[in-house]
Design an enzyme around this catalytic site. Structure first.
Site, mmCIF file in Angstrom:
data_model
loop_
_atom_site.group_PDB
_atom_site.id
_atom_site.type_symbol
_atom_site.label_atom_id
_atom_site.label_comp_id
_atom_site.label_asym_id
_atom_site.label_seq_id
_atom_site.Cartn_x
_atom_site.Cartn_y
_atom_site.Cartn_z
ATOM 1 N N ASP A 125 16.265 93.624 80.152
ATOM 2 C CA ASP A 125 16.410 94.009 79.267
ATOM 3 C C ASP A 125 17.389 95.243 79.116
ATOM 4 O O ASP A 125 17.598 95.736 77.947
ATOM 5 C CB ASP A 125 15.266 95.130 79.113
ATOM 6 C CG ASP A 125 15.021 96.074 79.944
ATOM 7 O OD1 ASP A 125 14.956 96.243 80.710
ATOM 8 O OD2 ASP A 125 14.390 97.178 78.881
ATOM 9 N N GLU A 126 18.873 94.874 80.302
ATOM 10 C CA GLU A 126 19.981 95.988 80.206
ATOM 11 C C GLU A 126 21.157 95.399 81.261
ATOM 12 O O GLU A 126 21.292 94.289 81.734
ATOM 13 C CB GLU A 126 19.524 96.962 81.530
ATOM 14 C CG GLU A 126 19.648 98.019 80.992
ATOM 15 C CD GLU A 126 18.925 98.936 81.901
ATOM 16 O OE1 GLU A 126 19.842 99.684 82.295
ATOM 17 O OE2 GLU A 126 17.368 99.731 82.481
ATOM 18 N N ASP B 148 20.282 98.595 75.684
ATOM 19 C CA ASP B 148 19.182 98.989 76.452
ATOM 20 C C ASP B 148 18.061 98.534 75.644
ATOM 21 O O ASP B 148 17.697 99.330 74.251
ATOM 22 C CB ASP B 148 19.034 99.880 77.760
ATOM 23 C CG ASP B 148 17.320 100.425 78.032
ATOM 24 O OD1 ASP B 148 16.929 99.547 78.551
ATOM 25 O OD2 ASP B 148 17.413 101.641 78.860
#
Ligand SMILES: [Mg+2]
Length: 370
Positions: free
Chosen positions: A108-109, A14
């Site tokens: 973003d993960e 993350d």
């Protein structure tokens, strides 16, 4: 836990305050200062906040106006998704050095299954360390990582030492780690479920653990079965590569709340965007979704799977418009947001970008979430 669960090695990565960090990386004037990524406008919401801004209580998805009130010295930056996607692609390229079993959740993960990794590193922890280091050195960004025997635990773990942290839950540590956690830490347990649980005396994962399966089913239906397993650290969900290609959607927040009857123009525009995106990726979607959010922030969706997938933008538009007839809230009801989605694709091809959709951009600020 059974064999299958203990033998897997999952990493959840993350990126830290991703959009805001990209802004700070690219503009030295923003470093060390409270940065809020949001469009200007009365009804805009915060897409991301730097850690300096978070200290003032600024959070993603809160109205930009509240952020301004909490932190008057914050620097507001409009989002630039082209650059975020570029950074996201960089991260994905790093992941691919280690494994091809990558399931992105948003820009973003991502979950990575590193049970077998391409670089022959001896442990998942070493893989996570290498990835974090490569992200730092090559992208000038920081990421937090969680390492665990399954997705559920890896996700909790990546949040544990945030920002710029690494946390590992070894198979033998699962119960000890899990039982004291407040139930709100379980992904999927939102405010509503949490308060329902509190009402019947469930505060921690340990409280859940001590309930019989039948009790949990009585209270929470099918989700009760899932809770029973999660309380035991069991999660059989696999890391699914290319899950991103599962839906394409776009949504819009209105400048002022409007009744359903006045949403046609927006629906036409959104349908066009979605149709274009689906054509570019050459996929036939079987299900059309209409999403609405009321003035009071209640979300609702209506969907239909016609016998044949929509074959033109016109057809998609007609279907989306007709889904409005299935909203039974009366002509007085006002709405703040409308969205159109396509899902259930016939051909699942690899998405060219590390991107999504719903998870990345559900901030409702005139966002095109393609
Ligand atoms: Mg993040």
């Amino acid at each position: 836990m059974n064999e299958q669960t203990t033998s897997r090695k999952i990493v959840h990565i993350d990126m830290d305050a991703f959009y805001a960090s990209v802004e700070q990386r690219d503009d030295p004037n923003l470093r060390g200062r409270p940065v809020v990524v949001a469009w200007k406008g009365k009804r805009s919401v915060v897409c991301a906040a730097s850690y300096e801004a978070r200290r003032f209580g600024v959070r993603s998805a809160m109205p930009a106006i509240s952020a301004e009130r909490l932190c008057p010295e914050a620097i507001f930056v409009p989002p630039d998704f082209a650059r975020y996607k570029e950074a996201s692609r960089g991260a994905r390229e790093i992941f691919h050095r280690h494994t091809d079993l990558i399931e992105p959740l948003s820009l973003d993960e991502a979950y990575l299954d590193v049970t077998q990794n391409k670089t022959d590193l001896p442990t998942a922890t070493r893989v996570a360390k290498a990835i974090r280091q490569q992200i730092r050195e090559e992208l000038n960004l920081t990421a937090s990582a969680g390492v665990a025997p399954n997705k559920f635990l890896a996700k909790i773990a990546s949040d544990w030492r945030k920002p710029d942290g690494l946390f590992v839950i070894q198979p033998h540590e699962v119960q000890q780690f899990l039982l004291p956690l407040p139930v709100g830490r379980i992904p999927g347990v939102g405010k509503v479920t949490e308060s329902r649980m509190r009402a019947i005396g469930i505060h921690t994962v340990g409280d859940l653990y001590h309930l019989e399966l039948t009790d949990l089913e009585n209270h929470f239906g099918n989700y009760g079965i899932r809770l029973y397993q999660l309380a035991r650290g069991i999660d059989h969900n696999l890391v699914v590569a290319n899950r991103m290609s599962k839906s394409i959607s776009a949504e819009d927040t209105f400048q002022v709340d409007i009744p359903l009857a006045e949403t046609e123009q927006q629906i036409r525009r959104l349908a066009e965007k979605v149709w274009r995106a689906s054509r570019e990726n050459a996929r036939g979607a079987k299900t059309v979704v209409l999403k609405l959010k009321t003035k009071e922030f209640h979300s609702l969706t209506r969907s239909v799977t016609p016998s044949a997938p929509p074959s033109s933008c016109n057809e998609l538009t007609t279907i989306a418009l007709s889904l409005r007839e299935r909203v039974e809230l009366g002509p007085q009801q006002l709405f703040r947001l409308v969205g159109i989605g396509l899902c259930n694709f016939q051909l699942d091809v690899e998405s060219p970008l590390f991107e999504n959709g719903d998870a990345a951009l559900n901030a409702e600020a005139a966002v095109l979430s393609i």
